[in-house]
Design a protein around this motif. Structure first.
Motif, short mmCIF file in Angstrom:
data_model
loop_
_atom_site.label_atom_id
_atom_site.label_comp_id
_atom_site.label_asym_id
_atom_site.label_seq_id
_atom_site.Cartn_x
_atom_site.Cartn_y
_atom_site.Cartn_z
N SER A 1 6.95 13.20 7.58
CA SER A 1 5.46 13.32 7.97
C SER A 1 5.18 12.05 7.64
O SER A 1 4.26 10.72 8.49
CB SER A 1 4.71 14.35 8.20
N ALA A 2 5.01 12.23 5.95
CA ALA A 2 4.36 10.95 5.29
C ALA A 2 5.17 9.97 6.13
O ALA A 2 4.47 8.61 5.89
CB ALA A 2 4.26 11.35 3.97
N VAL A 3 6.17 9.59 5.71
CA VAL A 3 7.00 8.54 5.73
C VAL A 3 7.14 7.79 7.31
O VAL A 3 6.78 6.18 7.26
CB VAL A 3 8.77 8.76 4.96
N LEU B 1 2.13 3.11 10.28
CA LEU B 1 0.70 2.35 9.51
C LEU B 1 1.48 1.47 9.63
O LEU B 1 0.34 0.19 9.53
CB LEU B 1 0.20 2.84 9.04
N SER C 1 4.15 17.97 -0.54
CA SER C 1 5.36 17.70 -0.38
C SER C 1 5.82 17.02 -2.11
O SER C 1 6.93 18.19 -1.84
CB SER C 1 6.05 16.25 0.33
N LEU D 1 0.43 13.96 2.24
CA LEU D 1 1.04 14.46 2.80
C LEU D 1 2.52 14.72 1.92
O LEU D 1 3.44 15.05 1.44
CB LEU D 1 1.35 14.25 4.52
N TRP E 1 1.04 -0.94 -0.07
CA TRP E 1 -0.10 0.12 0.31
C TRP E 1 0.72 1.30 0.18
O TRP E 1 0.17 2.04 -0.24
CB TRP E 1 -0.58 0.07 1.26
N TRP F 1 13.85 23.63 0.90
CA TRP F 1 13.73 22.08 0.98
C TRP F 1 13.18 21.74 2.35
O TRP F 1 12.83 21.59 2.62
CB TRP F 1 15.63 22.14 0.98
N LYS G 1 10.67 22.66 3.96
CA LYS G 1 9.15 22.39 4.21
C LYS G 1 8.47 20.95 3.05
O LYS G 1 7.87 20.50 3.53
CB LYS G 1 7.96 23.66 2.52
N PRO G 2 8.96 20.81 2.19
CA PRO G 2 8.74 19.45 0.97
C PRO G 2 9.75 18.43 2.14
O PRO G 2 9.02 17.25 2.97
CB PRO G 2 9.46 19.73 -0.76
N VAL G 3 10.86 18.54 2.68
CA VAL G 3 11.44 17.43 3.43
C VAL G 3 10.44 16.91 4.73
O VAL G 3 10.25 15.92 5.11
CB VAL G 3 12.94 17.90 3.43
N LEU H 1 4.09 9.04 9.08
CA LEU H 1 2.97 8.13 9.24
C LEU H 1 2.89 6.95 8.49
O LEU H 1 2.53 6.04 9.25
CB LEU H 1 2.08 9.09 8.55
N ALA H 2 3.32 6.56 7.32
CA ALA H 2 3.71 5.64 6.89
C ALA H 2 4.10 4.09 7.27
O ALA H 2 3.84 2.63 7.98
CB ALA H 2 4.01 5.25 5.02
N ALA I 1 7.55 17.91 5.31
CA ALA I 1 5.88 17.05 4.69
C ALA I 1 6.45 15.56 4.55
O ALA I 1 5.35 14.81 4.42
CB ALA I 1 5.65 17.71 3.27
N LEU I 2 7.42 15.44 3.59
CA LEU I 2 7.81 14.11 2.96
C LEU I 2 7.75 12.94 4.43
O LEU I 2 7.64 11.78 4.35
CB LEU I 2 9.17 13.82 2.24
N LEU J 1 2.69 6.00 -1.90
CA LEU J 1 3.34 7.38 -0.93
C LEU J 1 4.48 8.31 -2.68
O LEU J 1 4.80 8.98 -2.79
CB LEU J 1 4.60 7.21 0.01
#
Lengths: 114, 831
Positions: free
Chosen positions: B13-15, B21, A107, A103, A24, B4, B6-8, B17-18, B10-11, A28
């Motif tokens: 936090s996405a990673v 989970l 990014s 998210l 899943w 750099w 902000k995108p880093v 979080l992933a 955000a990325l 990303l």
């Protein structure tokens, strides 16, 4: 087509297809790449990622909930606990994946717009 | 640089979080993997399309095509051309329905739960290994692989299970694997042996030796003999008294000098239930409508989901058998064929003893036995723990068996004495082969076959009941019983004295037995195996006589009985203990005012100022009670609590841990009843902790008030809320105790002392009645369903029939292409 709508649909379709074969979290890099490539506003990218990935879960989960998995979903929703409400479980499932997708897309948009 | 950030962020936090989970966090499952509609639990749904009415499955390793029919309860009826394919198909189809359960249970037996859930199961795993369950399983397996028949059966069954495991991709793993985040591992014959040992632990793993030794040392031999007799006052043994012996008994070893074991003060925490409550009974043709025997069996165990049993019909060369199997073990355990039927209940005989050891020094490398120092064998157990390095644990073995705890430490199971070696029949395998016994029973055509089949059945000992189409009915408390001197192993034994070792076995031809008794029926309900006329000592602590006696009372009145007559008896909820005790309890319960003035406790004194109405109403209700434990019975609730509290008040000051500081147990119910009914001056009635001298009426008054008060607190004023089903509260839980995956507060009657011995967690795990007329007709039900998949309606579709005491007629086919209205699918398995 509006950039948001296009990005959202693209994420939804590609996320649905890739998850058939890959884990899943492939959403990303997918959201990151697509958002960076299309370059929309940060807000639009986030929502396109959240809703696109979310929908890629909501649709099949809702369908499976009605076709064979409903009984189990009710039990899992008791276990979690969500009061046995499988509809709520469908919503929550998509929201979690959607949040990660949103998210990543955010990014991507910021990368493009930096 | 900031561009750099902000995108880093955000990325990142996405990673994160992933990752969160996607990973198991402590006991929280990997949420996203579990909830993904592509891989997660949504994929475990079951639709009609998942179960085609016709299909051919290609399975590697089959020799010839196998045909399988499924009935409307999803019972597979397997038709194979050879034994290999038959047991292969049994393994494959059982795994298809129950893979997680069967694999999890073998991990429970082997002490390998930490691998799945991490460190919190470590003490549990250590305990299983130190009790020697895997040790016993390996011994058993060695014997079973030596025999050509059982090697073929076990290897074919395992190959079938592995064929199913081999087909699975992770998204197809059963739900519980996804929840607990692990994968199935290949099946091996050892796992079948482990399941046998788990059964042995459940059914023969209890021991009161430590408690009895403590009682002996505190109160002396006279009191111990008086309060803990070897044979009860009220008895109705499995083999009726007066049954002639058909053998010449061996000499019994002499009784050595008494041994004063060291007193130990541990508190029990986890041990198998004292009484589960199984029944079986068979009527000779003289008592039945068809003129052929009838046989019934309801083994009681802890009630779980997925169901403990799995129904199957096996049709192969020389056999066509139907019955229940243990998922993970080949062959039918309880069942019937066209010629015979058989069933089992547990034998309470003493097959587990403790030997107090004397080590030479703190190194514990040698122990004293037979006048010299003997070497201790050290076995290193490697326990894999999820998320941690493996743990090594050294277990000491003497010639008796494993030393479960060898030094002062936090003990997991505190019935287990420290520095004692365990001697237990579950470790002995020479000449024992339980799977062979079941395979032979599956093939049996007559009494001689039954007789031959049981010779290799060792542990856990069972009352094997039998009936044949040709008219024989028989029962045998059967298993390996050590040849003991009287009361050997009732107390802790001396591990240095060779005269206290188990000298050998009661020959399998000399276990208690009865064939075609004049009374026209045989039965068992976990009670004493035989009367005092039987020449060997088997043990002293069996289930009370109530169920057995009620069953025999009812059987003795039966004429022209049908299968339904026996079904009704299986559901009988009359409480003999209440029938015996309640009239005496009411007659000796002081009138309300008397209770308050004579009562020694504050509660009883307080009763003087409260209105008498509830007590009078309760008294009236009890006086009118018919002693049936129906689900609505309020009087049953009241009596049970009153009686249980009476026992507590009677014995706690003498045998309770708090009052005495010693780990002991209460005398058996039979002895207690005898004391209450016929020893009114007994000094035991007095509560030693209070200055006044209590009598039975004092205890009755205090416990009566206690019962009323606590029920009023729990349910409000006396009324329908006090229904027995509410108080008993029968729960059928998922094996992993998952909320939402079981059924709580099942509305049903019965009580631990009635034939329908349904309690809070235990009950009839399978009810079967077989009518051996031609053709044979059989009926059965279990509280659950064939499928282990909680997404399936077949997970618990039989529960409602079970709850209401109904039985399904079992579909017993003669041929693979037979037409039957209840058949729903026909599959073909081939290479």
């Amino acid at each position: 087509m509006k950039p948001f709508l296009f990005l959202f649909l693209l994420i939804f379709v590609l996320a649905s297809l890739t998850q058939l074969l890959l884990p899943w979290w492939v959403v990303l890099p997918l959201c990151l790449g697509l958002a960076a490539w299309r370059g929309t506003s940060a807000g639009a990218a986030f929502w396109a990622g959240l809703l696109g990935v979310g929908l890629s879960w909501w649709l099949p989960a809702a369908w499976l909930n009605l076709h064979g998995a409903g009984l189990l979903a009710g039990r899992v929703a008791t276990l979690l606990p969500l009061g046995g409400n499988s509809g709520l479980l469908v919503l929550l499932s998509g929201l979690l994946a959607g949040l990660a997708g949103g998210l990543a897309a955010l990014s991507g948009a910021w990368l493009k717009g930096r | 640089m900031l561009r750099w950030l902000k995108p880093v962020l955000a990325l990142l936090s996405a990673v994160v979080l992933a990752w969160v989970l996607n990973t198991k966090q402590g006991d929280v499952p990997p949420v996203a993997r579990l909830l993904s509609p592509y891989q997660g639990f949504w994929q475990n749904g079951e639709t009609a399309a998942d179960f085609p009415t016709q299909q051919t499955l290609h399975l590697p390793g089959l020799h010839q095509p196998v045909r399988v029919r499924f009935d409307d309860r999803r019972v597979p009826h397997i038709f194979a051309e050879n034994d290999h394919d038959l047991y292969y198909a049994q393994g494959y189809l059982t795994a298809r329905d129950r893979l997680w359960q069967m694999e999890f249970m073998t991990r429970v037996a082997a002490g390998r739960i930490s691998e799945v859930v991490g460190e919190r199961a470590l003490e549990y795993d250590r305990f299983q290994r130190r009790m020697g369950l895997p040790f016993g399983a390996e011994n058993s397996l060695r014997e079973m692989l030596k025999n050509d028949t059982t090697r073929l059966v076990l290897e074919s069954y395992s190959a079938g299970v592995n064929a199913y495991i081999g087909q699975l991709s992770p998204k197809e793993y059963p739900f519980e694997y996804k929840l607990l985040d692990y994968a199935p591992e290949p099946w091996q014959p050892l796992k079948c042996a482990l399941l046998l040992k788990l059964m042995a632990w459940d059914l023969s793993g209890r021991s009161d030796d430590l408690r009895l030794s403590n009682i002996l040392s505190k109160y002396g031999p006279e009191v111990t003999r008086d309060l803990f007799p070897d044979f009860p006052f009220r008895a109705d043994p499995v083999v009726p008294e007066g049954t002639p012996l058909d053998f010449r008994p061996l000499p019994v070893p002499p009784v050595p000098a008494p041994f004063a074991a060291a007193v130990s003060g541990l508190v029990p925490s986890r041990e198998p239930d004292a009484e589960l409550g199984s029944n079986n009974f068979a009527l000779a043709g003289s008592r039945t409508a068809s003129g052929r025997p009838l046989l019934a069996n309801d083994p009681h165990l802890q009630l779980n989901l997925p169901s403990i049993w799995y129904q199957v019909q096996l049709h192969g060369p020389g056999q066509n058998v139907y019955g229940v199997t243990i998922p993970g073990a080949p062959a039918v355990i309880i069942g019937f064929n066209a010629d015979v039927a058989w069933g089992v209940t547990n034998v309470g005989g003493d097959v587990l003893d403790w030997y107090q050891l004397k080590f030479k020094d703190a190194d514990r490398r040698e122990y004293w036995h037979d006048g010299r120092w003997k070497p201790v064998r050290r076995v290193v157990e490697r326990i894999a723990v999820r998320g941690r390095p493996d743990r090594l644990d050294t277990v000491l073995y003497t010639h008796h068996g494993p030393v479960v705890y060898d030094h002062e430490e936090k003990v997991f199971n505190q019935q287990t004495p420290i520095r004692h070696a365990l001697r237990w029949t579950a470790h002995d395998a020479a000449g024992a082969n339980e799977v062979l016994a079941f395979v032979k029973l599956n093939h049996a055509r007559n009494y001689q076959d039954y007789d031959r089949a049981l010779r290799t059945y060792a542990s856990p000992a069972q009352n094997f009941i039998f009936a044949s189409r040709t008219g024989d009915v028989a029962i045998r408390p059967n298993g390996r019983f050590p040849l003991k001197y009287a009361e050997q192993g009732k107390f802790i034994l001396d591990g240095s004295d060779p005269r206290q070792d188990w000298p050998g076995w009661i020959p399998m031809s000399q276990t208690p037995r009865v064939l075609n008794p004049a009374r026209g029926y045989v039965s068992s309900a976990n009670q004493h195996s035989a009367g005092p006329g039987y020449p060997y000592y088997l043990g002293w602590d069996y289930a009370p006589w109530d169920r057995a006696h009620r069953i025999n009372q009812q059987l003795s009145h039966m004429r022209r009985a049908t299968a339904d007559t026996l079904r009704v008896l299986q559901n009988d909820d009359l409480g003999l203990n209440a029938q015996l005790m309640l009239p005496w309890m009411l007659a000796n319960l002081p009138a309300v005012s008397a209770a308050s003035s004579a009562g020694p406790t504050a509660a009883a004194t307080a009763a003087a100022t409260t209105p008498a109405a509830p007590e009078t109403a309760a008294r009236r209700l009890l006086a009118r009670w018919d002693y049936h434990y129906g689900p609505d019975a309020v009087a049953a609730t009241l009596f049970e609590l009153w009686y249980q509290d009476l026992l507590r008040r009677l014995w706690e000051d003498d045998f309770g841990k708090q009052a005495t500081g010693l780990e002991m147990r209460f005398p058996a119910r039979d002895r207690t009843n005898h004391l209450l009914l016929s020893e009114p001056a007994s000094p035991w009635l007095d509560d030693r902790r209070t200055p006044p001298k209590e009598t039975a009426p004092d205890l009755l008054a205090a416990s009566f008030r206690f019962a009323l008060d606590s029920l009023t607190r729990k349910f409000g004023p006396m009324g329908p809320q006090w229904a027995w089903a509410n108080q008993k509260s029968t729960d059928i839980n998922h094996l992993a105790q998952l909320p939402g995956f079981g059924h709580t507060d099942v509305w049903c009657g019965g009580s631990p002392g009635s034939v329908n011995a349904t309690g809070p967690r235990n009950g009839p795990s399978w009810r079967m009645v077989v009518d051996l007329a031609a053709p044979v007709r059989a009926y059965g039900i279990f509280p659950g369903g064939q499928s282990g998949n909680p997404a399936s309606v077949y997970y618990d579709d039989m529960l409602e029939s079970w709850r209401t005491g109904q039985l399904d007629e079992l579909v017993f086919l003669q041929a693979a292409d037979e037409n039957h209205p209840r058949l729903q699918a026909a599959w073909r398995l081939e290479k």
